[in-house]
Design a protein around this motif. Structure first.
Motif, PDB file in Angstrom:
ATOM      1  N   GLU A 228      23.969 -32.142 -35.702  1.00 52.11           N
ATOM      2  CA  GLU A 228      24.831 -33.158 -35.103  1.00 52.11           C
ATOM      3  C   GLU A 228      26.289 -32.769 -35.303  1.00 52.11           C
ATOM      4  OE1 GLU A 228      24.290 -37.810 -35.251  1.00 52.11           O
ATOM      5  OE2 GLU A 228      25.490 -37.131 -36.942  1.00 52.11           O
ATOM      6  N   ILE A 229      27.015 -32.845 -34.220  1.00 59.10           N
ATOM      7  CA  ILE A 229      28.452 -32.540 -34.308  1.00 59.10           C
ATOM      8  C   ILE A 229      29.226 -33.792 -33.911  1.00 59.10           C
ATOM      9  CG2 ILE A 229      30.338 -31.150 -33.385  1.00 59.10           C
ATOM     10  CD1 ILE A 229      28.271 -28.998 -32.757  1.00 59.10           C
ATOM     11  N   VAL A 230      30.171 -34.158 -34.776  1.00 56.93           N
ATOM     12  CA  VAL A 230      31.074 -35.258 -34.419  1.00 56.93           C
ATOM     13  C   VAL A 230      32.434 -34.633 -34.112  1.00 56.93           C
ATOM     14  CG1 VAL A 230      32.157 -37.389 -35.185  1.00 56.93           C
ATOM     15  CG2 VAL A 230      29.821 -36.847 -35.923  1.00 56.93           C
ATOM     16  N   TYR A 231      32.967 -34.941 -32.939  1.00 56.84           N
ATOM     17  CA  TYR A 231      34.237 -34.306 -32.558  1.00 56.84           C
ATOM     18  C   TYR A 231      35.121 -35.285 -31.816  1.00 56.84           C
ATOM     19  CZ  TYR A 231      31.724 -33.894 -28.120  1.00 56.84           C
ATOM     20  OH  TYR A 231      31.009 -34.176 -26.993  1.00 56.84           O
ATOM     21  N   ARG A 232      36.428 -34.898 -31.717  1.00 57.83           N
ATOM     22  CA  ARG A 232      37.365 -35.778 -30.995  1.00 57.83           C
ATOM     23  C   ARG A 232      37.051 -35.712 -29.507  1.00 57.83           C
ATOM     24  NH1 ARG A 232      41.817 -38.495 -32.125  1.00 57.83           N
ATOM     25  NH2 ARG A 232      41.905 -37.724 -34.244  1.00 57.83           N
ATOM     26  N   LEU A 274      28.400 -23.661 -35.014  1.00 61.80           N
ATOM     27  CA  LEU A 274      29.674 -24.192 -35.477  1.00 61.80           C
ATOM     28  C   LEU A 274      30.831 -23.356 -34.897  1.00 61.80           C
ATOM     29  CD1 LEU A 274      30.874 -26.405 -37.192  1.00 61.80           C
ATOM     30  CD2 LEU A 274      30.702 -24.920 -39.185  1.00 61.80           C
ATOM     31  N   GLN A 275      30.665 -22.050 -34.891  1.00 62.13           N
ATOM     32  CA  GLN A 275      31.713 -21.168 -34.348  1.00 62.13           C
ATOM     33  C   GLN A 275      31.977 -21.472 -32.887  1.00 62.13           C
ATOM     34  OE1 GLN A 275      30.357 -17.269 -35.396  1.00 62.13           O
ATOM     35  NE2 GLN A 275      31.613 -17.230 -37.256  1.00 62.13           N
ATOM     36  N   LEU A 276      30.894 -21.628 -32.136  1.00 59.39           N
ATOM     37  CA  LEU A 276      31.031 -21.956 -30.718  1.00 59.39           C
ATOM     38  C   LEU A 276      31.777 -23.255 -30.543  1.00 59.39           C
ATOM     39  CD1 LEU A 276      27.459 -21.063 -29.420  1.00 59.39           C
ATOM     40  CD2 LEU A 276      29.600 -19.973 -28.688  1.00 59.39           C
ATOM     41  N   VAL A 281      36.076 -27.620 -29.312  1.00 56.89           N
ATOM     42  CA  VAL A 281      36.537 -28.984 -29.630  1.00 56.89           C
ATOM     43  C   VAL A 281      37.018 -29.084 -31.061  1.00 56.89           C
ATOM     44  CG1 VAL A 281      35.009 -30.115 -27.961  1.00 56.89           C
ATOM     45  CG2 VAL A 281      34.208 -29.653 -30.295  1.00 56.89           C
ATOM     46  N   GLU A 282      37.663 -30.269 -31.351  1.00 62.65           N
ATOM     47  CA  GLU A 282      38.124 -30.521 -32.721  1.00 62.65           C
ATOM     48  C   GLU A 282      36.967 -31.142 -33.501  1.00 62.65           C
ATOM     49  OE1 GLU A 282      41.749 -32.854 -32.833  1.00 62.65           O
ATOM     50  OE2 GLU A 282      41.066 -33.695 -34.738  1.00 62.65           O
ATOM     51  N   VAL A 283      36.297 -30.389 -34.395  1.00 64.11           N
ATOM     52  CA  VAL A 283      35.094 -30.844 -35.095  1.00 64.11           C
ATOM     53  C   VAL A 283      35.459 -31.698 -36.296  1.00 64.11           C
ATOM     54  CG1 VAL A 283      33.059 -30.122 -36.384  1.00 64.11           C
ATOM     55  CG2 VAL A 283      33.762 -28.868 -34.345  1.00 64.11           C
ATOM     56  N   HIS A 284      34.859 -32.881 -36.376  1.00 60.62           N
ATOM     57  CA  HIS A 284      35.106 -33.769 -37.521  1.00 60.62           C
ATOM     58  C   HIS A 284      33.967 -33.769 -38.532  1.00 60.62           C
ATOM     59  CE1 HIS A 284      38.808 -36.150 -36.442  1.00 60.62           C
ATOM     60  NE2 HIS A 284      38.693 -35.230 -35.488  1.00 60.62           N
ATOM     61  N   ALA A 285      32.770 -33.545 -38.025  1.00 58.22           N
ATOM     62  CA  ALA A 285      31.628 -33.519 -38.946  1.00 58.22           C
ATOM     63  C   ALA A 285      30.535 -32.653 -38.364  1.00 58.22           C
ATOM     64  CB  ALA A 285      31.103 -34.938 -39.186  1.00 58.22           C
ATOM     65  N   PHE A 286      29.769 -32.064 -39.274  1.00 55.44           N
ATOM     66  CA  PHE A 286      28.705 -31.198 -38.819  1.00 55.44           C
ATOM     67  C   PHE A 286      27.540 -31.350 -39.790  1.00 55.44           C
ATOM     68  CE2 PHE A 286      26.532 -27.035 -38.654  1.00 55.44           C
ATOM     69  CZ  PHE A 286      26.287 -26.957 -37.287  1.00 55.44           C
ATOM     70  N   SER A 287      26.353 -31.731 -39.303  1.00 55.91           N
ATOM     71  CA  SER A 287      25.256 -31.884 -40.245  1.00 55.91           C
ATOM     72  C   SER A 287      23.928 -31.607 -39.554  1.00 55.91           C
ATOM     73  CB  SER A 287      25.230 -33.306 -40.821  1.00 55.91           C
ATOM     74  OG  SER A 287      25.061 -34.224 -39.767  1.00 55.91           O
ATOM     75  N   GLU A 288      22.917 -31.311 -40.401  1.00 54.33           N
ATOM     76  CA  GLU A 288      21.594 -31.077 -39.843  1.00 54.33           C
ATOM     77  C   GLU A 288      20.851 -32.403 -39.755  1.00 54.33           C
ATOM     78  OE1 GLU A 288      19.190 -28.301 -42.025  1.00 54.33           O
ATOM     79  OE2 GLU A 288      17.826 -28.070 -40.336  1.00 54.33           O
ATOM     80  N   ILE A 289      20.131 -32.583 -38.673  1.00 59.48           N
ATOM     81  CA  ILE A 289      19.308 -33.793 -38.542  1.00 59.48           C
ATOM     82  C   ILE A 289      17.983 -33.532 -39.245  1.00 59.48           C
ATOM     83  CG2 ILE A 289      18.059 -35.300 -36.952  1.00 59.48           C
ATOM     84  CD1 ILE A 289      20.979 -35.674 -36.632  1.00 59.48           C
ATOM     85  N   MET A 290      17.772 -34.307 -40.348  1.00 57.51           N
ATOM     86  CA  MET A 290      16.513 -34.169 -41.077  1.00 57.51           C
ATOM     87  C   MET A 290      15.534 -35.192 -40.521  1.00 57.51           C
ATOM     88  SD  MET A 290      16.904 -31.703 -43.093  1.00 57.51           S
ATOM     89  CE  MET A 290      15.659 -31.743 -44.380  1.00 57.51           C
TER      90      MET A 290
END
Lengths: 311, 446
Positions: A228-232, A274-276, A281-290
């Protein structure tokens, strides 16, 4: 070392198979979740462990030796169907149940006093049980389950009938007991509490064990490489810039923030995703969906149903 | 074993502490003592003389009404209206008015009284008048009343039992009947009352859902036996309290009455212990006493001929063994159902032998050594009640022994069966159970 080890236990009631060669290992000091739909055979297994009924075949070991009648005094069992004598006074009743666990009267008194104070029940000692609220009755039941400081505790749906505040109190106590060295078997449908408390589980369906192991390992094996990526929010989808092998599972926009779930292809790492993303975009959070235990439970049970339907 | 003791203790104390137990304990002896005390009390207190005025217009009954211990007859001669008006102010009990009739002999009379006259008084007056008129009629037809008097005889049969050693005991069939039926009913009541308590206790444990909490620390068999034994002790306590209290009430009463009247008299006439009488003494007594005194004395003597040691001993045995047998069956029923309303279909076969035995008791009492009495007192399900009915009449030792051993064997078997049904039944909820299901439970390994 296993606190209790169940080897290929089978139990048949007239015309109905309750347990079919079920084996589980409950490590010492663990909180072990015994999961499964209604009627799967959980209660049958528990009753065999605390020797209320005997298995037709199979073996049980308690701390390494074959389970014997004396071992039951080292267990505390809070059944799903639980109650108290309604007309009896609370204190008298707690004392009676504690004595049945093998405590002397003096010992029982002393320990009960401690627990009654801890749960703010002191002033209810001389009241009849029927005057107590359901939550208070449950507390009394919890106390008499743990009063003899058993090595193995078995809770069958322990949180039913408790309000959220008391559920928390109970969870704390359960963790406390584990800290003191007790092993806990926990039978429930409440997957949230399983995730919060258990470190091992076994999933039983239709008299058979269909899954067991450490919670972390099970979750690991069930994850689907979704991140999951949270971005502006820049008024466009993150999906445009991703290679075709990446699948955009879902995307939501909330004001100026957006949330996207992306499945990465096997062989790729989260770092590549994440690199892509960073370049786009401006990434605010990055996590794996368990996967949640709930998902695992449902998918595993359904899978089993489909499988058995095919045969 | 230690845990069973804790269970017994709880089952016992929780019941003995109940108000209903206290009430039963007090009411029982009062009822039982009153069976002894009230007749004695009445016999001693009704000495107050009742005065009955007689206004005899015919003149036939003049001086024929003899005053008795309780009744004084006073002839009066005045107008009936005046007599009637004067009755309430005179304080007399009643006014007997025998009006003149057209016939030679009167056939009716009127008894005026302020309250309802007692049956005794009425029958006494009737008897006197009847006798008088009968002899009047006989006289007119030429029969000498003296001859008539010599014809009337009163036969009194004294029965004496002779045992193997030749010892003679006076036996009293009527009293044995009363004592037997009383003991039988008491056993029946106790078995029903306390057996049903076992069943109710188990249903309570099921409905309150405490059962699984308890059997996670004790074996189901311990819980079942703890309950059965605990309630048996409650029953025994109740029985012994009844015996002690009844005896104290009777004794206190007798002591308070002893100085006064007949009791002292009869006591004095007793042979030592009142048990064994030889023919000579009997004759002496018969001559010494009036008919009424003799009856009273015989009843008291009869009550004292019953061997209370044997009665109480066998009562305790048959109560315990009978109770254990039925309690096991009741326990099995209680474990199989969810509520008392569901017990009907299983209760019937269990209660039928009990009810049958109380019905048969009435026949047994008329023929306590007959084949019906014999078989029903040997068959375990009916033997507790029927044997108790027979014991006051005297039962051969071997029959008693056979009945007791069969009862013990049966209750062991019943307990074993009940335990099997019980341990499966207590964990079953919301299932309609039938006999086929019970049969399955019986065959479960564990």
């Amino acid at each position: 070392m296993d606190e209790i080890k169940v080897v290929e236990v089978t139990k048949q009631y007239a015309g109905h198979l309750a347990l079919n060669k079920v084996s589980i290992d409950v490590p010492k000091g663990s909180i072990f979740g015994l999961l499964g739909p209604n009627g799967a055979g959980k209660t049958s297994l528990i009753r065999i462990i605390n020797r209320i009924t005997a298995p037709d075949s199979g073996e049980l070991y308690f701390n390494g030796h074959p389970l014997s009648a004396e071992d039951v005094s080292q267990m505390g069992y809070l059944p799903e169907e639980r109650g108290l004598y309604k007309k009896m006074k609370v204190g008298e009743q707690a004392l009676y149940l504690a004595q049945l666990k093998g405590l002397s009267k003096a010992e029982a008194m002393e320990k009960l006093k401690f627990w009654f104070d801890k749960f703010n029940l002191g002033s209810w000692w001389n009241k009849k049980v029927e005057e107590l609220s359901k939550g208070m009755q449950q507390k009394v039941q919890f106390i008499v389950t743990v009063i003899h400081e058993p090595k193995l505790l078995i809770f069958d749906e322990p949180f039913s009938g408790f309000d959220p505040i008391n559920v928390n109190l109970l969870k704390e106590e359960i963790l406390n007991l584990r800290q003191k060295g007790a092993t806990i078997i926990f039978s429930t449908h409440n997957m949230a509490s399983v995730e919060e408390l258990c470190d091992h589980i076994a999933l039983i369906n239709k008299a058979e064990k269909i899954l067991d192991g450490k919670v972390a390992a099970i979750k690991d094996s069930f994850k689907k490489n979704i991140f999951e990526i949270v971005y502006r929010n820049q008024n466009r989808s993150i999906g445009y810039n991703l290679p075709e092998s990446y699948v955009l599972v879902s995307e939501e926009h909330h004001g100026n923030m957006a949330k996207a779930k992306i499945k990465i292809p096997s062989g790729e790492t989260p770092n590549q995703l994440l690199q892509l993303a960073i370049t786009d975009v401006e990434v605010h959070a990055f996590s794996e969906i368990m996967p949640t235990m709930n998902d695992i439970f449902i998918s595993k049970v359904n899978e089993y149903e489909n499988y058995s339907r095919k045969i | 074993m230690n845990k069973t003791r804790i269970i017994i203790q709880r089952e016992y104390l929780s019941r003995v502490k109940k108000k209903s137990f206290l009430i039963m304990t007090i009411l029982g002896p009062i009822l039982m003592a009153s069976i002894w005390v009230i007749p004695l009390y009445l016999a001693n207190t009704s000495n107050e003389k009742k005065v009955i005025q007689i206004l005899d217009e015919t003149g036939i009954f003049n001086k024929k009404f003899k005053s008795t211990a309780e009744l004084t007859f006073v002839p009066v001669s005045m107008e009936i209206e005046t007599a009637k008006n004067g009755l309430s102010s005179s304080g007399n009990y009643a006014l007997l008015f025998i009006p003149k009739t057209q016939l030679n002999v009167p056939t009716s009379a009127i008894l005026y009284s302020s309250g309802q006259p007692s049956i005794d008084v009425k029958s006494h007056i009737k008897e006197v008048m009847q006798r008088e008129i009968e002899s009047l009629k006989l006289e007119t037809s030429g029969v000498d009343p003296e001859i008539l008097k010599s014809i009337k005889t009163n036969i009194n049969i004294n029965t004496i039992k002779i045992d193997e050693n030749g010892a003679e005991t006076k036996s009293f069939t009527e009293v044995s009947m009363v004592v037997g039926i009383f003991a039988g009913i008491l056993i029946y009541m106790f078995i029903f009352m306390f057996g049903a308590q076992v069943m109710r206790g188990i249903i309570e444990e099921k409905t309150s859902r405490i059962i699984e909490v308890i059997i996670s620390s004790v074996r189901p068999f311990q819980l079942m036996m703890g309950k059965i034994v605990g309630i048996a002790l409650v029953g025994l306590t109740q029985f012994l309290l009844w015996v002690i209290l009844t005896f104290s009430i009777v004794t206190v009463f007798q002591l308070s009455m002893a100085g006064e009247t007949k009791l002292a008299k009869t006591d004095q006439m007793f042979s030592p212990q009142g048990k064994i009488l030889n023919a000579e003494k009997l004759k002496e007594f018969s001559e010494k006493t009036t008919e009424k005194d003799n009856m009273e004395f015989q009843i008291i003597e009869a009550i004292s001929t019953i061997n209370y040691g044997v009665m109480v001993g066998s009562f305790i045995f048959f109560f315990l063994a009978g109770y254990l047998l039925y309690a096991a069956l009741f326990a099995a029923i209680g474990s199989a159902v969810d509520s008392e309303a569901d017990t009907q279909q299983f209760m019937l076969p269990v209660t039928i032998p009990l009810i049958l035995s109380i019905v048969m008791a009435q026949f047994v009492i008329t023929n306590p050594d007959g084949p019906v009495a014999f078989w029903f007192s040997i068959i375990p399900l009916t033997s507790p009640v029927i044997m108790m009915v027979r014991i006051p009449f005297g039962v051969p030792f071997w029959e008693l022994f056979l009945s007791m051993s069969l009862l013990v064997v049966t209750f062991l078997g019943a307990t074993w069966m009940a335990a099997k049904i019980y341990r499966t039944g207590i964990l079953m909820y919301g299932k309609k159970v039938n006999y086929a299901e019970l049969w399955k439970w019986l065959r479960y390994k564990q």
